[in-house]
Design a protein around this motif. Sequence first.
Motif, PDB file in Angstrom:
ATOM      1  N   ILE A 194      12.057  -0.623   4.177  1.00  0.00           N
ATOM      2  CA  ILE A 194      11.202  -0.478   2.865  1.00  0.00           C
ATOM      3  C   ILE A 194       9.924  -0.006   2.422  1.00  0.00           C
ATOM      4  O   ILE A 194       9.604   0.537   2.173  1.00  0.00           O
ATOM      5  CB  ILE A 194      12.051  -1.118   1.391  1.00  0.00           C
ATOM      6  N   GLY A 195       9.891  -1.169   3.761  1.00  0.00           N
ATOM      7  CA  GLY A 195       8.099  -0.169   3.746  1.00  0.00           C
ATOM      8  C   GLY A 195       6.969  -1.838   4.432  1.00  0.00           C
ATOM      9  O   GLY A 195       8.293  -2.160   4.572  1.00  0.00           O
ATOM     10  N   SER A 196       5.519  -2.154   4.915  1.00  0.00           N
ATOM     11  CA  SER A 196       5.453  -2.582   5.508  1.00  0.00           C
ATOM     12  C   SER A 196       4.402  -3.218   4.621  1.00  0.00           C
ATOM     13  O   SER A 196       4.007  -3.356   3.423  1.00  0.00           O
ATOM     14  CB  SER A 196       4.595  -1.856   6.291  1.00  0.00           C
ATOM     15  N   GLN A 197       4.088  -4.717   4.713  1.00  0.00           N
ATOM     16  CA  GLN A 197       2.937  -5.713   4.829  1.00  0.00           C
ATOM     17  C   GLN A 197       3.463  -6.460   3.423  1.00  0.00           C
ATOM     18  O   GLN A 197       2.778  -5.981   2.640  1.00  0.00           O
ATOM     19  CB  GLN A 197       1.974  -4.716   4.563  1.00  0.00           C
ATOM     20  N   ILE A 198       4.729  -6.463   3.544  1.00  0.00           N
ATOM     21  CA  ILE A 198       5.818  -6.701   1.865  1.00  0.00           C
ATOM     22  C   ILE A 198       5.128  -8.241   2.026  1.00  0.00           C
ATOM     23  O   ILE A 198       6.068  -8.597   2.475  1.00  0.00           O
ATOM     24  CB  ILE A 198       7.224  -6.414   2.356  1.00  0.00           C
ATOM     25  N   PHE A 199       5.224  -8.601   0.663  1.00  0.00           N
ATOM     26  CA  PHE A 199       4.816 -10.200   0.376  1.00  0.00           C
ATOM     27  C   PHE A 199       5.645 -10.565  -0.793  1.00  0.00           C
ATOM     28  O   PHE A 199       6.529 -12.066  -0.456  1.00  0.00           O
ATOM     29  CB  PHE A 199       3.535 -10.423  -0.651  1.00  0.00           C
ATOM     30  N   GLU A 200       6.368  -9.324  -1.545  1.00  0.00           N
ATOM     31  CA  GLU A 200       7.806 -10.139  -2.733  1.00  0.00           C
ATOM     32  C   GLU A 200       8.917  -9.969  -1.968  1.00  0.00           C
ATOM     33  O   GLU A 200       9.934  -9.302  -0.955  1.00  0.00           O
ATOM     34  CB  GLU A 200       8.075  -8.376  -3.375  1.00  0.00           C
ATOM     35  N   LEU A 201       9.491 -11.290  -1.768  1.00  0.00           N
ATOM     36  CA  LEU A 201      10.602 -12.012  -0.962  1.00  0.00           C
ATOM     37  C   LEU A 201      11.671 -11.052  -2.289  1.00  0.00           C
ATOM     38  O   LEU A 201      13.130 -10.588  -1.299  1.00  0.00           O
ATOM     39  CB  LEU A 201      11.113 -12.858  -1.350  1.00  0.00           C
ATOM     40  N   SER A 202      11.442 -10.739  -3.730  1.00  0.00           N
ATOM     41  CA  SER A 202      12.544  -9.994  -3.770  1.00  0.00           C
ATOM     42  C   SER A 202      12.749  -8.806  -3.969  1.00  0.00           C
ATOM     43  O   SER A 202      13.998  -8.006  -4.104  1.00  0.00           O
ATOM     44  CB  SER A 202      12.174 -10.170  -5.630  1.00  0.00           C
ATOM     45  N   SER A 203      11.685  -8.492  -3.142  1.00  0.00           N
ATOM     46  CA  SER A 203      11.883  -6.594  -2.523  1.00  0.00           C
ATOM     47  C   SER A 203      13.205  -6.504  -1.363  1.00  0.00           C
ATOM     48  O   SER A 203      13.972  -5.956  -1.204  1.00  0.00           O
ATOM     49  CB  SER A 203      10.971  -6.156  -1.989  1.00  0.00           C
ATOM     50  N   PHE A 204      13.077  -7.423  -0.553  1.00  0.00           N
ATOM     51  CA  PHE A 204      14.339  -7.658   0.489  1.00  0.00           C
ATOM     52  C   PHE A 204      15.420  -8.519  -0.126  1.00  0.00           C
ATOM     53  O   PHE A 204      16.452  -7.852   0.609  1.00  0.00           O
ATOM     54  CB  PHE A 204      13.854  -9.184   1.459  1.00  0.00           C
ATOM     55  N   ASN A 205      14.949  -9.290  -0.704  1.00  0.00           N
ATOM     56  CA  ASN A 205      16.390  -9.323  -1.597  1.00  0.00           C
ATOM     57  C   ASN A 205      17.287  -8.299  -1.996  1.00  0.00           C
ATOM     58  O   ASN A 205      18.662  -8.180  -1.872  1.00  0.00           O
ATOM     59  CB  ASN A 205      16.405 -10.521  -2.369  1.00  0.00           C
ATOM     60  N   ASP A 206      16.640  -7.221  -2.937  1.00  0.00           N
ATOM     61  CA  ASP A 206      17.656  -6.529  -3.920  1.00  0.00           C
ATOM     62  C   ASP A 206      18.060  -5.686  -2.959  1.00  0.00           C
ATOM     63  O   ASP A 206      19.011  -5.149  -2.617  1.00  0.00           O
ATOM     64  CB  ASP A 206      16.392  -5.697  -4.111  1.00  0.00           C
ATOM     65  N   SER A 207      17.052  -4.981  -1.546  1.00  0.00           N
ATOM     66  CA  SER A 207      17.621  -4.179  -0.544  1.00  0.00           C
ATOM     67  C   SER A 207      19.194  -4.572   0.263  1.00  0.00           C
ATOM     68  O   SER A 207      19.613  -4.028   0.584  1.00  0.00           O
ATOM     69  CB  SER A 207      16.382  -4.299   0.423  1.00  0.00           C
ATOM     70  N   LEU A 208      18.724  -6.036   0.522  1.00  0.00           N
ATOM     71  CA  LEU A 208      20.172  -6.492   0.957  1.00  0.00           C
ATOM     72  C   LEU A 208      20.994  -6.270   0.783  1.00  0.00           C
ATOM     73  O   LEU A 208      22.534  -6.081   0.699  1.00  0.00           O
ATOM     74  CB  LEU A 208      19.287  -8.073   1.544  1.00  0.00           C
ATOM     75  N   HIS A 233       0.850  -1.070  -0.189  1.00  0.00           N
ATOM     76  CA  HIS A 233      -0.070  -0.158   0.241  1.00  0.00           C
ATOM     77  C   HIS A 233       0.765   0.997  -0.317  1.00  0.00           C
ATOM     78  O   HIS A 233       1.844   1.382   1.412  1.00  0.00           O
ATOM     79  CB  HIS A 233      -0.456  -0.480   1.350  1.00  0.00           C
ATOM     80  N   PRO A 234       1.052   2.132  -0.991  1.00  0.00           N
ATOM     81  CA  PRO A 234       1.123   3.708  -0.785  1.00  0.00           C
ATOM     82  C   PRO A 234       1.318   4.483   0.263  1.00  0.00           C
ATOM     83  O   PRO A 234       2.905   5.294   0.993  1.00  0.00           O
ATOM     84  CB  PRO A 234       0.660   4.626  -1.377  1.00  0.00           C
ATOM     85  N   TYR A 235       0.788   4.288   1.130  1.00  0.00           N
ATOM     86  CA  TYR A 235       0.911   4.609   2.923  1.00  0.00           C
ATOM     87  C   TYR A 235       1.852   4.539   3.478  1.00  0.00           C
ATOM     88  O   TYR A 235       2.913   4.386   3.953  1.00  0.00           O
ATOM     89  CB  TYR A 235      -0.832   4.730   3.097  1.00  0.00           C
ATOM     90  N   ARG A 259      -7.808   0.966  10.232  1.00  0.00           N
ATOM     91  CA  ARG A 259      -7.503  -0.129   9.363  1.00  0.00           C
ATOM     92  C   ARG A 259      -8.402   0.226   8.145  1.00  0.00           C
ATOM     93  O   ARG A 259      -7.834   0.518   7.128  1.00  0.00           O
ATOM     94  CB  ARG A 259      -6.101  -0.519   9.418  1.00  0.00           C
ATOM     95  N   PRO A 260      -8.848  -0.806   8.197  1.00  0.00           N
ATOM     96  CA  PRO A 260      -9.793   0.063   6.814  1.00  0.00           C
ATOM     97  C   PRO A 260     -10.553   1.202   6.535  1.00  0.00           C
ATOM     98  O   PRO A 260     -10.296   1.206   5.679  1.00  0.00           O
ATOM     99  CB  PRO A 260     -11.641  -1.580   7.584  1.00  0.00           C
ATOM    100  N   ALA A 261     -10.834   1.453   7.049  1.00  0.00           N
ATOM    101  CA  ALA A 261     -11.478   2.949   6.524  1.00  0.00           C
ATOM    102  C   ALA A 261      -9.787   3.746   6.309  1.00  0.00           C
ATOM    103  O   ALA A 261      -9.989   4.271   4.709  1.00  0.00           O
ATOM    104  CB  ALA A 261     -11.917   4.324   8.038  1.00  0.00           C
ATOM    105  N   PHE A 262      -9.282   3.897   6.592  1.00  0.00           N
ATOM    106  CA  PHE A 262      -7.861   4.515   6.325  1.00  0.00           C
ATOM    107  C   PHE A 262      -6.912   3.911   5.095  1.00  0.00           C
ATOM    108  O   PHE A 262      -6.783   4.886   3.941  1.00  0.00           O
ATOM    109  CB  PHE A 262      -6.545   4.717   7.423  1.00  0.00           C
ATOM    110  N   TYR A 263      -6.751   2.060   5.028  1.00  0.00           N
ATOM    111  CA  TYR A 263      -6.221   1.583   4.139  1.00  0.00           C
ATOM    112  C   TYR A 263      -6.899   1.124   3.661  1.00  0.00           C
ATOM    113  O   TYR A 263      -6.480  -0.074   2.090  1.00  0.00           O
ATOM    114  CB  TYR A 263      -5.180   0.960   4.401  1.00  0.00           C
ATOM    115  N   ASN A 264      -8.250   1.051   3.974  1.00  0.00           N
ATOM    116  CA  ASN A 264      -9.138  -0.178   3.072  1.00  0.00           C
ATOM    117  C   ASN A 264      -8.969  -0.670   3.597  1.00  0.00           C
ATOM    118  O   ASN A 264      -8.868  -2.462   2.113  1.00  0.00           O
ATOM    119  CB  ASN A 264      -9.064  -0.082   1.402  1.00  0.00           C
ATOM    120  N   SER A 265      -8.097  -2.150   4.476  1.00  0.00           N
ATOM    121  CA  SER A 265      -7.871  -2.782   4.682  1.00  0.00           C
ATOM    122  C   SER A 265      -8.813  -4.218   4.831  1.00  0.00           C
ATOM    123  O   SER A 265      -9.478  -4.035   5.722  1.00  0.00           O
ATOM    124  CB  SER A 265      -6.339  -3.161   5.919  1.00  0.00           C
TER     125      SER A 265
END
Length: 421
Positions: free
Chosen positions: A201-215, A160-162, A314-320
């Motif tokens: 780099i952010g929160s609620q991350i599903f993509e392991l590749s994002s962690f991989n690239d950051s590391l 989520h962009p926020y 969270r539901p109102a703010f991020y539509n979670s």
Amino acid sequence: MSFSVEYNNDELYMEKVAVKEIADSVGTPCYIYSHSTIEKNFNSYLNSLAEIDPLICYSTKANSNLAILKLYSNLGAGFDIVSGGELKRVLLAGGDTSKVVFSGVGKTDSEIEAAINADILFFNIESVDELHAINRVAISLNKKAPIAIRVNPDIDPKTHPYISTGFKKSKFGIEIASSIDVYREASKMEGINIIAIDAHIGSQIFELSSFNDSLQKLTDLADALIKENINIRYIDIGGGLAITYSKDETPPSMEEYAGIVIKHLKGKPYRPVIEPGRSLIGNAGIMITKVLYTKDGSEKNFIIIDAAMNDLIRPAFYNSHHEIIPVKQNENETRTVDIVGPICESGDFLATDREFPVVAKGDNLAVLSAGAYGFVMSSNYNSRPRAAEVLVKGDSINIIKEREKFEDLISGEKIPDFLSK
Ligand code: LLP
């Protein structure tokens, strides 16, 4: 994926306690947390990463109740803090300040001073201005402040962009390309002791590749700094691992996540620091609520509950999405409903267009995955007292925060004399 509660003979239980018993004795809305799930999640981080000796700094902002901090402290956790208030909480909970890292883009002089005096592990510096401020405060105290630079690796965490923080355009950190110059500048400062590098780099991350690239970017930078005799001893990789909110989501397992971290850090001279919040406590907590009314319209059917956006934004703010289930399981037919609170805003919903079994006034519902960014983001909007919080351990119900009273809400408010005619 465990939500820390399960049905037993159609009654919802957390550990050995019937959730209904808490609803009846403590009232609703109420947050409840499972001691054993908190412990299990923490140990899962430690065990999966054991071969690289991680320092797990629980991200205090996810849930900063003193009892929760004390529990993490007892488990051996350090803490990621972002304010002087969070530092005070860690101190009150008896946390070990030599395991505290301090992030955040707007640290004030007094917060910096308090953290230096508390001998924290390191500051995560987010701007050149802040570096100068920390140097100045440290010199005035006759001390050296241990620091990391929080670099912004310009990675898309696809969340989520926020809650994305590692983009170039984000307010967080210093662009990785210019960070080496900032490290050089910092290395000449009398009040600064460089010991680490950091990214989140952010929160609620599903993509392991994002962690991989950051590391990859972090270890490359650390290796380059070591070549310049800049003594990097820790790599702080931030938090961000996703959890299951909706039953159909499958975030990476702890083993998969750990595999990536180990791949980059095994055999390197840097101790990993990790700042998880949500993945430690998100699914260890639920919010319980009660049905006040049901209402059928020509376009929508509503379940009106006693919890609102002020209790869980969270539901109102991020539509979670949060799973919501009845505390007493039933076989009733389901209907499409909006589950809404009493607040005077159309955004005050906990679920929209949800297939939900028919329930009646007085029934209790459980909102799952509410342990992180739940109570801490609650407010008094519409003059609603904030909920109580309970820690469940085995068969014991422990109130760790009393429900607010109306008097708490108006504390500090004053009517000037000229209005009191
Ligand atoms: N470290 C730093 C510097 C952070 O800013 C955060 C979260 C964390 C660690 C922990 O991230 P986690 O492991 O929990 O993903 N209110 C939002 C989440 C905001 C996260 C802010 N920073 C929500 O309800 O989803």
